[in-house]
Design a protein around this motif. Sequence first.
Motif, PDB file in Angstrom:
ATOM      1  N   VAL A 194      10.819   1.675  -8.806  1.00 26.03           N
ATOM      2  CA  VAL A 194      10.316   0.306  -8.854  1.00 26.03           C
ATOM      3  C   VAL A 194       8.796   0.298  -8.742  1.00 26.03           C
ATOM      4  CG1 VAL A 194      10.298  -1.929  -7.690  1.00 26.03           C
ATOM      5  CG2 VAL A 194      12.437  -0.683  -7.929  1.00 26.03           C
ATOM      6  N   ARG A 195       8.171  -0.458  -9.604  1.00 25.55           N
ATOM      7  CA  ARG A 195       6.727  -0.724  -9.495  1.00 25.55           C
ATOM      8  C   ARG A 195       6.593  -2.171  -9.033  1.00 25.55           C
ATOM      9  NH1 ARG A 195       7.561   1.173 -14.436  1.00 25.55           N
ATOM     10  NH2 ARG A 195       6.904  -0.774 -15.425  1.00 25.55           N
ATOM     11  N   ILE A 196       5.966  -2.353  -7.893  1.00 23.93           N
ATOM     12  CA  ILE A 196       5.967  -3.669  -7.261  1.00 23.93           C
ATOM     13  C   ILE A 196       4.552  -4.198  -7.055  1.00 23.93           C
ATOM     14  CG2 ILE A 196       6.012  -2.744  -4.896  1.00 23.93           C
ATOM     15  CD1 ILE A 196       7.982  -5.059  -4.244  1.00 23.93           C
ATOM     16  N   ALA A 197       4.382  -5.496  -7.263  1.00 22.65           N
ATOM     17  CA  ALA A 197       3.101  -6.170  -7.021  1.00 22.65           C
ATOM     18  C   ALA A 197       3.199  -6.966  -5.729  1.00 22.65           C
ATOM     19  CB  ALA A 197       2.765  -7.101  -8.186  1.00 22.65           C
ATOM     20  N   MET A 198       2.100  -6.978  -4.971  1.00 29.08           N
ATOM     21  CA  MET A 198       2.044  -7.747  -3.730  1.00 29.08           C
ATOM     22  C   MET A 198       0.748  -8.537  -3.693  1.00 29.08           C
ATOM     23  SD  MET A 198       3.593  -5.145  -0.850  1.00 29.08           S
ATOM     24  CE  MET A 198       4.036  -6.503   0.246  1.00 29.08           C
ATOM     25  N   GLU A 199       0.810  -9.700  -3.064  1.00 30.11           N
ATOM     26  CA  GLU A 199      -0.394 -10.505  -2.870  1.00 30.11           C
ATOM     27  C   GLU A 199      -1.364  -9.754  -1.963  1.00 30.11           C
ATOM     28  OE1 GLU A 199       2.053 -14.733  -2.631  1.00 30.11           O
ATOM     29  OE2 GLU A 199       2.214 -13.219  -1.074  1.00 30.11           O
ATOM     30  N   ASN A 200      -2.641 -10.044  -2.129  1.00 24.95           N
ATOM     31  CA  ASN A 200      -3.642  -9.433  -1.258  1.00 24.95           C
ATOM     32  C   ASN A 200      -4.640 -10.498  -0.804  1.00 24.95           C
ATOM     33  OD1 ASN A 200      -4.654  -7.267   0.133  1.00 24.95           O
ATOM     34  ND2 ASN A 200      -5.985  -6.577  -1.518  1.00 24.95           N
ATOM     35  N   PRO A 201      -4.690 -10.816   0.502  1.00 24.10           N
ATOM     36  CA  PRO A 201      -4.002 -10.168   1.624  1.00 24.10           C
ATOM     37  C   PRO A 201      -2.500 -10.414   1.598  1.00 24.10           C
ATOM     38  CG  PRO A 201      -5.104 -12.141   2.380  1.00 24.10           C
ATOM     39  CD  PRO A 201      -5.534 -11.948   0.969  1.00 24.10           C
ATOM     40  N   LEU A 232      -1.047 -10.349 -12.313  1.00 26.50           N
ATOM     41  CA  LEU A 232       0.311  -9.807 -12.340  1.00 26.50           C
ATOM     42  C   LEU A 232       0.604  -9.178 -13.694  1.00 26.50           C
ATOM     43  CD1 LEU A 232       3.061  -9.481 -10.966  1.00 26.50           C
ATOM     44  CD2 LEU A 232       3.642 -11.786 -11.736  1.00 26.50           C
ATOM     45  N   ARG A 233       0.189  -9.835 -14.765  1.00 24.40           N
ATOM     46  CA  ARG A 233       0.444  -9.310 -16.121  1.00 24.40           C
ATOM     47  C   ARG A 233      -0.297  -7.998 -16.361  1.00 24.40           C
ATOM     48  NH1 ARG A 233       3.270 -12.666 -19.172  1.00 24.40           N
ATOM     49  NH2 ARG A 233       3.363 -14.885 -18.649  1.00 24.40           N
ATOM     50  N   GLN A 234      -1.441  -7.838 -15.750  1.00 33.22           N
ATOM     51  CA  GLN A 234      -2.219  -6.620 -15.931  1.00 33.22           C
ATOM     52  C   GLN A 234      -1.659  -5.444 -15.127  1.00 33.22           C
ATOM     53  OE1 GLN A 234      -6.237  -7.620 -14.858  1.00 33.22           O
ATOM     54  NE2 GLN A 234      -6.486  -9.093 -16.522  1.00 33.22           N
ATOM     55  N   SER A 235      -0.782  -5.732 -14.182  1.00 30.27           N
ATOM     56  CA  SER A 235      -0.346  -4.705 -13.234  1.00 30.27           C
ATOM     57  C   SER A 235       0.796  -3.832 -13.737  1.00 30.27           C
ATOM     58  CB  SER A 235       0.065  -5.367 -11.912  1.00 30.27           C
ATOM     59  OG  SER A 235       1.168  -6.243 -12.130  1.00 30.27           O
ATOM     60  N   ASP A 236       1.505  -4.253 -14.786  1.00 27.86           N
ATOM     61  CA  ASP A 236       2.601  -3.462 -15.348  1.00 27.86           C
ATOM     62  C   ASP A 236       3.634  -3.089 -14.277  1.00 27.86           C
ATOM     63  OD1 ASP A 236       4.100  -2.096 -17.274  1.00 27.86           O
ATOM     64  OD2 ASP A 236       3.082  -0.207 -16.851  1.00 27.86           O
TER      65      ASP A 236
END
Length: 466
Positions: A194-201, A232-236
């Motif tokens: 899994v490749r996951i995106a998270m908010e920062n902070p 998000l779209r750039q993060s793949d």
Amino acid sequence: MFDLTVEFRTGSGKCLYEQIYEYVRREIREGKLRPGERLPSTRSLAEYLQVSRSTAMLAYDQLLSEGYIASRPYKGYFVCRMEELYRLDAGDGGKAAPEADAGACYAVDFSPSATDMSRFPFSVWRKINRSVLGEGSAGLFAQGDPQGEYSLRETIGRYLHSSRGVNCSPQQIIVGAGNDYLLLLLEKILGRQVRIAMENPTYKRAYQIFRSFAYEITTVDMDQAGMTVAGLRQSDVTAAYVMPSHQYPTGVLMPIGRRLELLKWANEAPGRYLIEDDYDSEFRYRGKPIPALQASDTQGRVIYIGTFSKSIAPAIRVSYMVLPRELLERYRQQCYFYSATVSRVDQKVLEVFMGEGYFERYLNKMRKCYKEKHDLLLEGLTDFREDFQITGENAGLHLLLTGRKGQKEKSLVSVAQALGVRVYGLSESLVGKEAGQQDHTVLLGYGGLESEEIKKGLTLLRQAWL
């Protein structure tokens, strides 16, 4: 509270009170006496050790003066929290490392994670416990359904639908002992690739758990509406972890437009999911409650996670996860052998507590309680507005102060600490290079404080910052 078993050394050349003092100090520094733990009274300690009470008082007075313990009127002596205390390392040749901020006992702790348990209906909870155990059902002590008892899942499902707009059947709900367990279970369902995106902070605990899975994690910048879809779209990635109803720690409320953008992203490719952590959603002090992101999901792209740790009590350790039907089938195929992690007795007590209306009444009382604290803190911050921008208010159990004049987070925290007030830096929740770029913000939690403590804390912060 435990007895303190001090072995006096007659040939040490040290008087009795010094030996008691050194013993307690050592136990605290080594973590054997924990922060908040109550110590024996001087009278009971003197009786137990067969010394005079004045000897015990001398030892406690020394510990008090050095900040190892604190005295609370009519309650007793308690161990203080040791901030950044370096302990002896077995490999340092017996040489002690220096201490930093060893005597950190705080007059006021603005913890953003603390809750107010003083109003919890303990008598009701005890009554339900007695009733459940009094039924004499041996089945309550047998192995339960791995997903949680069906009747409790029905109750949780009704609550989620009425309060959060969540659409699900009891079959889609999994009950577990805390969010940590549910995220561990989710790793088994989604797999390791899994490749996951998270908010920062972001919520650092979830970030650390995902890292332990060896997930490929990408942090995505936030704006005033939450996670940016462009980022998000750039993060793949194949999944995104978001807190749309009250983002921690920023307090951002994600508007419907951004929510629909996230759902559109998830629907554009197979195998994409949004993990919705519905953090602090129960406590909103202005406007109508905001439905969950899952309420707008028509394609089964949202994995919904919630907990009773804030709405009831942290020690309840009951959380729940709502799986899309596609993932439910995967759970049944791959995780059927995992046992339930919450006892059937505790599940039954919670079911009765919710089903008979006690939970709703308690929640309404706590909303009122927290709103009063929220309003008191906001009012007390009026004279801070020239120097600080206040954000994250009107929901949750904390708000944020950002220095308008370039005040550094580290300085704000340390100056407050010097006056006995603990505040929390936003950088603790930041990941990567951004952690060094947004260091002007601190968090002030109010959930666990009484009104007088909030007032006292504000008085001290005025001295520290204004």
